[in-house]
Scaffold this motif. Structure first.
Motif, PDB file in Angstrom:
ATOM      1  N   ALA A   1       0.852  -1.068   0.017  1.00  0.00           N
ATOM      2  CA  ALA A   1       0.068  -0.101  -0.179  1.00  0.00           C
ATOM      3  C   ALA A   1       0.864   1.201   0.036  1.00  0.00           C
ATOM      4  O   ALA A   1       0.382   2.331  -0.478  1.00  0.00           O
ATOM      5  N   ASP A   2       1.943   1.298   0.479  1.00  0.00           N
ATOM      6  CA  ASP A   2       2.936   2.336   0.800  1.00  0.00           C
ATOM      7  C   ASP A   2       4.210   2.541  -0.409  1.00  0.00           C
ATOM      8  O   ASP A   2       4.914   3.324  -0.394  1.00  0.00           O
ATOM      9  N   ILE A   3       3.758   1.845  -1.446  1.00  0.00           N
ATOM     10  CA  ILE A   3       4.708   1.572  -2.541  1.00  0.00           C
ATOM     11  C   ILE A   3       5.114   3.058  -3.215  1.00  0.00           C
ATOM     12  O   ILE A   3       4.049   3.826  -3.337  1.00  0.00           O
ATOM     13  N   PRO A   4       6.079   3.437  -3.487  1.00  0.00           N
ATOM     14  CA  PRO A   4       6.217   4.766  -4.195  1.00  0.00           C
ATOM     15  C   PRO A   4       5.412   4.579  -5.675  1.00  0.00           C
ATOM     16  O   PRO A   4       5.901   3.602  -6.288  1.00  0.00           O
ATOM     17  N   ILE A   5       4.605   5.457  -5.792  1.00  0.00           N
ATOM     18  CA  ILE A   5       4.065   5.596  -7.341  1.00  0.00           C
ATOM     19  C   ILE A   5       4.040   6.909  -7.771  1.00  0.00           C
ATOM     20  O   ILE A   5       4.039   8.045  -7.372  1.00  0.00           O
TER      21      ILE A   5
END
Length: 139
Positions: A94-98
């Motif tokens: 959910a916290d992955i860099p996008i």
């Protein structure tokens, strides 16, 4: 990326990192894949936001270090896909860099990307130095 040596060092730092590339236009996807692969990334590609969410929900999503997300796509746009990824139970996913990659380059487009939960906004066409600089901030 002002010197050749700096470029080489930054590319070395990218080797082996996993990127999920979300892009519906085949030519854009091929260009981005080439740029990223030459920098040492392992590139996983999907064609729309729904496929991106499905990928991140799967076991394969555990391996992704960063997502490059187009905004305007069929089935599910990048904004909705980002919001769904941000709601995943697995907080690592959910916290992955996008990073948004879009032809929409106005200030309000960058603001909309951030409001949707993306970490950064990059205008197309891709400038290699800018791409590397943005990615380096999040890896």
């Amino acid at each position: 990326m002002k010197t050749k040596d700096k470029t080489i060092l930054e590319v070395e730092a990218f080797k082996g990192k996993e990127i999920l590339l979300v892009e519906d236009v085949e030519l854009n996807r091929e260009i981005a894949e080439t740029i990223l692969t030459e920098a040492g990334f392992h590139v996983n590609s999907v064609e729309d936001g729904k496929q991106a969410v499905d990928y991140m929900e799967s076991e394969k999503g555990d391996m992704i270090d960063l997502i490059l997300m187009d905004v305007m796509m069929p089935v599910m746009d990048g904004y909705e896909a980002t919001q769904k990824i941000r709601q995943l139970e697995d907080k690592t996913k959910a916290d992955i860099p996008i990073i948004a990659m879009t032809a929409n380059a106005f200030e309000e487009d960058a603001k909309a990307a951030i409001e949707a939960g993306m970490n950064a906004h990059m205008a197309k066409p891709i400038r290699i130095e800018s791409l590397y600089e943005i990615i380096e901030q999040y890896l």
